[in-house]
Design an enzyme around this catalytic site. Structure first.
Site, short mmCIF file in Angstrom:
data_model
loop_
_atom_site.label_atom_id
_atom_site.label_comp_id
_atom_site.label_asym_id
_atom_site.label_seq_id
_atom_site.Cartn_x
_atom_site.Cartn_y
_atom_site.Cartn_z
N MET A 1 10.60 -6.92 3.96
CA MET A 1 10.78 -7.56 5.25
C MET A 1 12.03 -8.46 5.31
O MET A 1 12.09 -9.38 6.12
CB MET A 1 9.53 -8.35 5.63
CG MET A 1 8.26 -7.49 5.70
SD MET A 1 8.39 -6.01 6.76
CE MET A 1 8.22 -6.77 8.37
N ARG B 1 22.97 -14.81 2.23
CA ARG B 1 22.53 -13.42 2.05
C ARG B 1 23.31 -12.71 0.96
O ARG B 1 22.76 -11.90 0.21
CB ARG B 1 22.66 -12.64 3.36
CG ARG B 1 21.62 -13.06 4.38
CD ARG B 1 21.71 -12.21 5.64
NE ARG B 1 20.80 -12.70 6.65
CZ ARG B 1 19.54 -12.28 6.80
NH1 ARG B 1 19.04 -11.37 6.01
NH2 ARG B 1 18.78 -12.79 7.75
N HIS C 1 9.42 2.90 8.46
CA HIS C 1 9.34 2.01 9.62
C HIS C 1 8.17 2.45 10.49
O HIS C 1 8.01 3.65 10.75
CB HIS C 1 10.64 2.07 10.41
CG HIS C 1 10.65 1.14 11.58
ND1 HIS C 1 10.79 -0.23 11.44
CD2 HIS C 1 10.49 1.37 12.91
CE1 HIS C 1 10.72 -0.79 12.64
NE2 HIS C 1 10.54 0.15 13.54
N SER D 1 0.83 -1.21 0.00
CA SER D 1 0.00 0.00 0.00
C SER D 1 0.86 1.26 0.00
O SER D 1 0.51 2.26 -0.63
CB SER D 1 -0.97 -0.01 1.18
OG SER D 1 -0.31 0.13 2.42
N ASN D 2 1.99 1.24 0.69
CA ASN D 2 2.90 2.40 0.63
C ASN D 2 3.47 2.58 -0.77
O ASN D 2 3.57 3.70 -1.28
CB ASN D 2 4.02 2.25 1.65
CG ASN D 2 3.60 2.69 3.03
OD1 ASN D 2 3.39 3.87 3.28
ND2 ASN D 2 3.45 1.72 3.94
N LEU E 1 20.24 -1.82 11.62
CA LEU E 1 18.81 -2.02 11.37
C LEU E 1 17.97 -0.84 11.88
O LEU E 1 18.10 -0.46 13.06
CB LEU E 1 18.34 -3.31 12.05
CG LEU E 1 16.85 -3.65 11.85
CD1 LEU E 1 16.60 -4.07 10.42
CD2 LEU E 1 16.41 -4.73 12.82
N LEU F 1 18.87 -6.27 5.07
CA LEU F 1 19.95 -6.16 4.08
C LEU F 1 21.27 -5.92 4.80
O LEU F 1 21.35 -5.12 5.73
CB LEU F 1 19.65 -5.00 3.13
CG LEU F 1 18.37 -5.19 2.29
CD1 LEU F 1 17.96 -3.89 1.62
CD2 LEU F 1 18.58 -6.29 1.24
N GLU G 1 1.46 6.74 7.23
CA GLU G 1 2.55 6.32 6.35
C GLU G 1 2.26 6.73 4.91
O GLU G 1 3.13 7.17 4.17
CB GLU G 1 2.74 4.80 6.41
CG GLU G 1 3.19 4.29 7.77
CD GLU G 1 3.46 2.79 7.76
OE1 GLU G 1 4.06 2.28 6.79
OE2 GLU G 1 3.05 2.11 8.73
C1 GAR Z 1 4.08 -0.86 6.69
O1 GAR Z 1 3.39 -0.61 7.89
C2 GAR Z 1 5.55 -0.60 6.88
O2 GAR Z 1 5.84 0.50 7.70
C3 GAR Z 1 5.99 -1.87 7.53
O3 GAR Z 1 5.29 -2.89 6.85
C4 GAR Z 1 4.05 -2.36 6.37
C5 GAR Z 1 3.95 -2.64 4.88
O4 GAR Z 1 2.67 -2.31 4.40
N1 GAR Z 1 7.40 -2.05 7.41
C6 GAR Z 1 8.13 -2.72 8.30
O5 GAR Z 1 7.66 -3.25 9.27
C7 GAR Z 1 9.60 -2.78 7.97
N2 GAR Z 1 10.31 -3.55 8.96
P1 GAR Z 1 2.44 -2.11 2.83
O6 GAR Z 1 3.01 -3.34 2.13
O7 GAR Z 1 0.96 -2.04 2.69
O8 GAR Z 1 3.13 -0.85 2.41
#
Ligand code: GAR
Length: 195
Positions: free
Chosen positions: A90, A65, A109, A13-14, A144, A93, A174
């Site tokens: 997720m 990795r 984040h 979604s972001n 991280l 890196l 976000e």
């Molecule tokens: C978001 O809330 C983002 O901040 C989080 O995962 C979600 C992804 O949502 N990111 C983390 O937790 C990074 N460690 P999205 O796929 O709908 O954008």
């Protein structure tokens, strides 16, 4: 015009918000959306918006990795991006991948960094009794969820919040924060975005 690649792992979604914003007089254009999972829902959304997509599944690398990251970089090399945005990506890196991108790689984040690096940020904010929570966009460094902060958005925690309701309220922030930060960053404006 800056060229932007976006890494996702899930619904994206972001990522969709970033793609929707990168039109018209925006100083950047999206050139690639890459997922580490072929089932990531965001891949279809990116393709529907006309953006090239790629999958580099981490699983066949069996924990190697460096080899996974070499495959990520090889895919990036085909589109030559100026900026790399992590948007719900997720996988951690390592320095070998991050170092060449330092200063050009952004991450979002779901906490008010430096609080709650890592996972389960919403549950941790609730357990701590915080009255404020939110999200952060920062430059990625080898540590991280560290690195210079480019923007933050706050939400008030409500007494009846669960991790799920809080996550949903943070996610709406976000969606405002990340496009605002990328716009400024791509234009070369170092002023943090505070929402
Ligand atoms: C978001 O809330 C983002 O901040 C989080 O995962 C979600 C992804 O949502 N990111 C983390 O937790 C990074 N460690 P999205 O796929 O709908 O954008």
């Amino acid at each position: 015009t800056k060229r932007v690649a976006i890494f996702i792992s899930g619904g994206g979604s972001n990522m969709v918000r970033l793609l929707e914003d990168m039109v018209g007089d925006h100083p950047a254009r999206a050139v690639l959306v890459l997922a580490n999972d072929a089932n990531a829902g965001g891949l279809k959304k990116a393709a529907d918006l006309g953006i090239e997509t790629a999958v580099v599944d981490h699983r066949p690398f069996n924990g190697d990795r460096a080899a996974f990251e070499a495959a990520l970089q090889a895919k990036l090399d085909t589109v030559d991006p100026d900026i790399l945005c992590l948007a719900g990506f997720m996988r951690v890196l390592t320095e070998g991948f991050v170092a060449p991108w330092e200063g050009r790689m952004l991450n979002i984040h779901p906490s008010l960094l430096p609080k709650y690096k890592g996972l389960h940020t919403h549950a941790r904010a609730l357990a701590a009794g915080d009255s404020e929570h939110g999200c952060t966009v920062h430059l990625v460094t080898p540590a991280l969820d560290d690195g210079p902060i480019l923007g933050q958005a706050k939400v008030a925690v409500q007494s009846d919040d669960t991790p799920e309701t809080l996550a949903a309220r943070v996610l709406t922030k976000e969606h405002l924060l990340y496009p605002a930060v990328l716009r400024r960053f791509a234009a070369g404006d170092p002023t943090p975005v505070m929402l």
